[in-house]
Design an enzyme around this catalytic site. Structure first.
Site, PDB file in Angstrom:
ATOM      1  N   CYS A   1      -3.064  -3.475   1.206  1.00 53.79           N
ATOM      2  CA  CYS A   1      -3.119  -3.287  -0.245  1.00 53.79           C
ATOM      3  C   CYS A   1      -2.983  -4.587  -1.021  1.00 53.79           C
ATOM      4  O   CYS A   1      -3.517  -4.698  -2.122  1.00 53.79           O
ATOM      5  CB  CYS A   1      -2.080  -2.264  -0.695  1.00 53.79           C
ATOM      6  SG  CYS A   1      -2.541  -0.586  -0.241  1.00 53.79           S
TER       7      CYS A   1
ATOM      8  N   HIS B   1      -6.980   2.399  -8.034  1.00 51.23           N
ATOM      9  CA  HIS B   1      -6.567   1.542  -6.915  1.00 51.23           C
ATOM     10  C   HIS B   1      -7.733   1.317  -5.946  1.00 51.23           C
ATOM     11  O   HIS B   1      -7.734   1.788  -4.822  1.00 51.23           O
ATOM     12  CB  HIS B   1      -5.376   2.204  -6.210  1.00 51.23           C
ATOM     13  CG  HIS B   1      -4.776   1.383  -5.116  1.00 51.23           C
ATOM     14  ND1 HIS B   1      -4.928   0.021  -4.993  1.00 51.23           N
ATOM     15  CD2 HIS B   1      -3.978   1.752  -4.068  1.00 51.23           C
ATOM     16  CE1 HIS B   1      -4.266  -0.409  -3.930  1.00 51.23           C
ATOM     17  NE2 HIS B   1      -3.689   0.611  -3.338  1.00 51.23           N
TER      18      HIS B   1
END
Lengths: 391, 548
Positions: A89, A336
């Site tokens: 991430c 995201h």
């Protein structure tokens, strides 16, 4: 003293969302154009002499061929040096860190850091992490993305009395901010009741505790700090950064009320920049789930451990609060698109420090902003970048 | 009790063999029965639910498997319980003899998977007997032979079945699932500090080439192709009755060896009847596919049908049936005939019990509670789905890591045997070993493989409502601090989804994680202690804690 050897001179992104009409390459080109357009004194695209591209889940989402040549070709810079960075991430934020070091080394003059992720082309079921068991073929089966964070919510509630309402307050705040961000995936308000009544996804997390899967791309152009004024009168400097790892699997965690990778990365970034948590005007932190933001603001030293939920309800992290967090809407509302996420957070930090954030502009008193990601299978890596407009 | 083997003549040469009709039963060198265990599935089907679709009887229940249970997981539960009852380490076992009508792999690693999960040494012997419900007794005979021939001192015999009956067949209304384990030993091995509680002394077999229940090679489900009247009158009753008669009557002309051995077994302590006399207690456990025929056979043999209650509570458990039916009676001194039937073959053993067999009281408690509330009642459609007889339309999504891949070769043993890597420097246990060449505590590389505990405490958990297939939501995922050290994150049971809490005690059970293109994938799951799960599961799992 802050590091400040590298400066951001342009930052832009495409509107995040379900972009069925755009390819990976089109999103990349859109983000690059936006970053070029943001360089107020102008820049020729060919002045970029290296590209760092962040794409995290290329293979999982069907872009098996993503590599160092994909983006330059798509954005009209074929021939230029390009390297892909994948670091879970934090891929985007780590690509930025790597790009900054490439500039600081003197090897490259102008570097484009670009994050691109195409997540909506495949169904959620096909993209779920559970299908991509890592390390061992049977352990961790059924470990979808929420499973990586929900155990922390269970334990945080158990130890500190954190409530579902406190979690919901994160979603309410970030959705509100998203309404003010034209680039956000979701631009609608939600109420605490809506969050608490949304379908259970992974107890104790509900649908509105979770960020969406989003398509998107974001780009930042950096150059040596000493050359920044050739491109802009409002450079934003890289004050410091930190990266830290932790054991990847949940059962290897030393704690379920914090993310040690974040704590360590922040310590390194604070140490490198000479900037502490009380010097930060705003922060973009990794709120893939509501509990994550609560963990983040504790681990980053913004609030005392265990008090993150109450601080959110109290408004400490709202746009008017002591330390506004996720002014862009965060991962929860803005979205995201993994490789793009960190870069987009840095775009928001840049805009806020340059006071270009429109309706969601927060008060800049110290001139410093913090950007944070944490992720990997079980929060095994975290990156913190600190930007400043002070030199 | 003196050594019962002493003075027996197990090795009568071919020239001395009695004519075939007199070899129905014979006394071999006895083996000691040192412990037993039971494994029952976690779901129950009310026959009324089945009758709502197909008609038929509305009274009674069947013990049936959840989607993550099968004959191997039941066998694991029973075998683990027997080892625990015996107080023995699985490392001491010389072989696994597994009898099941249908192993999880028609061809493949069924035996090595089960042996590994039971913690048996990778050098152990044994076999799988399969092909019909007589497989359970076949396995026991084979184990007995191995012990008698001194190839094995301690043999674990596991009988299990979780058959998939054809939908709408008469068999479907009778088919339950379950497992029973017998741990047997040579007289020398069993001597130790305690005299063995029971001896298996006599065996008998009789068959005829009759077709009743069967499954063709390509068929997923068991069919029945027989006339119940014909089966009753010409096949089952005559065969089982004759085997029972030979077992029950020690004065049978074909049973000279039996008489000789009996006099040995009873000569030492003087507490038993004189050789050749019938004991006060004579029980019969008889596999009873139809559920109505065993009572009459037992009555004619002059014995009590001890298997009636388990047959009624859980259904016909195939290869395990006669053994499951016997477990409760192994707590009482006396003689017990255990007779199985399958594929046209009846075969049986006589057990002479002098004191309660370890594991038997616990098994009796499990079986006694089998029909009571507290376990999960499944719907007929739920059962069909669990059995793979009702599938969603379209191709199932593959699991992602092919079960035949190198990752499984590397990871299967440490998963099935539940191993960790303990640091010789700091003592931290890292799991699983294959992904931890260095210690997660100190980074050191001096690691030793250890068996992990099979129980522990919930550190934290989630209940996942968005499980990708083949998993079914809601499903807990539990971080467990294992007793004895080490930590794992494992799937839990959907039955626990509403009640799980931090600090709960859990135990680990072997379950089938997935069945992908016919390939079973096994791993452990963490179940909450005493949380509405069947007692069998709890017993089985706590049984494993001794191996840590």
């Amino acid at each position: 003293m802050a590091w400040n050897r590298v400066a951001v001179v342009g930052a832009g992104l495409v509107k995040f969302g379900e972009l069925f009409e755009q390819s990976y390459e089109q999103m990349a080109a859109g983000a690059f154009s936006a970053a070029v357009a943001h360089v107020d004194k102008g820049i020729e695209p060919r002045q970029v002499d290296a590209v760092v591209v962040a794409t995290q889940r290329g293979s999982l989402w069907g872009q098996e061929g993503i590599g160092g040549n994909t983006v330059p070709s798509a954005i009209g810079l074929s021939g230029v040096a390009c390297t892909r960075v994948e670091n879970a991430c934090p891929s985007g934020s780590d690509a930025f860190r790597v790009g900054a070091m490439m500039v600081a080394s003197g090897v490259h003059d102008v570097v484009l850091v670009i994050g691109v992720e195409k997540m909506r082309d495949k169904s959620a079921q096909e993209g779920l992490l559970a299908r991509a068991a890592s390390g061992h073929p049977i352990y961790n089966r059924g470990e979808t993305a929420p499973v990586l964070f929900a155990p922390f919510a269970t334990r945080h509630m158990h130890e500190f009395g954190t409530t579902p309402e406190m979690l919901a307050a994160v979603a309410v705040k970030n959705h509100h901010n998203g309404c003010l961000d034209p680039y956000a995936h979701f631009r609608n308000e939600v109420t605490v009741e809506q969050v608490l009544e949304s379908p259970p996804v992974c107890h104790p997390l509900r649908l509105l505790d979770c960020c969406p899967q989003t398509d998107g791309a974001a780009a930042i152009i950096i150059t040596a700090a000493d050359h920044a004024t050739r491109f802009t009168d409002k450079p934003v400097f890289v004050a410091g950064f930190g990266v830290a790892t932790d054991h990847p699997a949940l059962h290897e965690k030393s704690t379920f009320v914090g993310l040690p990778a974040t704590t360590e990365a922040a310590k390194r970034a604070y140490g490198m920049s000479g900037i502490g948590p009380s010097d930060i005007d705003m922060a973009e932190v990794h709120d893939c789930f509501t509990i994550t933001e609560i963990l983040d603001i504790e681990d980053l030293g913004f609030v005392e451990k265990g008090k993150g939920g109450q601080a959110t309800i109290d408004g400490t992290t709202s746009l008017e609060g002591r330390l506004p967090v996720n002014t862009s809407g965060g991962l929860l509302a803005k979205g995201h698109p993994i490789g793009a996420t960190g870069v987009a957070q840095l775009v928001e930090c840049t805009w806020q420090l340059r006071e270009e954030a429109g309706e969601r502009q927060v008060e800049i008193r110290h001139g410093n902003a913090l950007q944070h990601n944490v992720g990997g299978r079980g929060s095994g890596v975290s990156v913190v970048n600190i930007l400043t407009r002070n030199r | 009790m003196s050594d019962p083997a002493q003075g027996t003549r197990p090795g009568a040469g071919p020239d001395e063999a009695p004519p075939p009709e007199e070899r129905v039963a014979h006394r071999a060198q006895p083996v000691a029965l040192v412990a037993t265990g039971v494994g029952l599935p976690s779901c129950r089907l009310r026959l009324a639910d089945l009758a709502a679709t197909w008609g038929g009887s509305t009274k009674g229940e069947l013990a049936v498997c959840d989607a993550d249970e099968d004959t191997l997981t039941l066998a694991w539960a029973a075998g683990t319980a027997a080892l625990r009852a015996a107080g023995l380490s699985p490392r001491e076992v010389d072989g696994l003899w597994w009898g099941t009508s249908r192993p999880p792999f028609a061809e493949g690693p069924s035996h090595s998977f089960l042996a590994t999960a039971l913690g048996l040494p990778s050098t152990c012997g044994g076999l799988i007997a399969s092909g019909s419900p007589s497989a359970g007794m076949d396995a026991l005979f084979a184990a007995w032979d191995a012990v008698a021939a001194s190839h094995a001192g301690l043999a674990l015999v596991v009988t299990s079945d979780a058959l998939v009956p054809g939908t709408g067949t008469a068999t479907e209304a009778a088919t339950g699932a379950g497992a029973a384990a017998f741990l047997i030993a040579s007289s020398g091995r069993a001597a130790g500090t305690n005299p063995p509680p029971a001896w298996i002394t006599t065996r008998a077999t009789l068959f005829m080439p009759a077709l009743d229940r069967y499954r063709a090679d390509a068929s997923p489900a068991t069919s029945d192709a027989y006339d119940p009247r014909l089966f009753r009158e010409e096949v089952f009753v005559p065969l089982v009755s004759e085997v029972g008669r030979r077992l029950a009557d020690p004065s049978h002309p074909g049973d000279a060896l039996s008489r000789a051995a009996s006099s040995v077994t009873t000569s030492g302590d003087g507490q038993r009847e004189a050789a050749g006399q019938r004991p006060d207690t004579f029980g019969c456990s008889i596999a009873d596919p139809d559920g109505k025929l065993a009572a009459g056979i037992a009555r004619r043999l002059g014995g009590d049908l001890v298997s009636a209650s388990s047959r009624q509570a859980i259904g016909d458990t195939g290869a395990a049936s006669a053994f499951l039916g016997a477990l409760g009676a192994l707590s009482r001194p006396g003689e017990l005939a255990v007779i199985s039937y399958g594929g046209g073959r009846a075969s049986g053993i006589k057990i002479e019990i002098s004191q309660p067999v370890p594991g038997s009281p616990e098994a009796a408690a499990v079986l006694g509670a089998a029909g009571e509330s507290g376990r999960q009642v499944t719907s007929y459609t739920g059962l069909l789905r669990a059995r793979g007889q009702l599938d969603a339309t379209g191709d199932p999504v593959a699991m992602g890591v092919p079960p035949g891949s190198a990752a499984f070769v590397r990871g299967n043993e440490e998963m099935l045997a539940l191993q960790g890597a303990r640091c010789r420097e700091c003592g931290t246990i890292s799991t699983p070993p294959s992904v931890h060449p260095t210690c997660t505590g100190c980074g050191g590389s001096a690691l030793e493989t250890v068996a992990l505990g099979r129980s522990g405490v919930v550190e934290t958990f989630v209940v996942n409502h968005t499980m990708p297939s083949p998993f079914q939501a809601p499903l807990p995922l539990v971080v467990v601090d294992l007793d004895g050290g080490g930590r794992l994150m494992l799937q839990g049971s959907s039955h626990d989804a509403g009640a799980l809490a931090i600090g709960d005690r859990v135990h680990l059970v072997l379950r089938r994680y997935a069945l992908e293109r016919g390939v079973a994938v096994y791993g452990y799951k963490a179940l909450r202690d005493g949380s509405g799960m069947p007692p069998g599961a709890t017993l089985a799992a706590s049984g494993a804690s001794g191996t840590a």
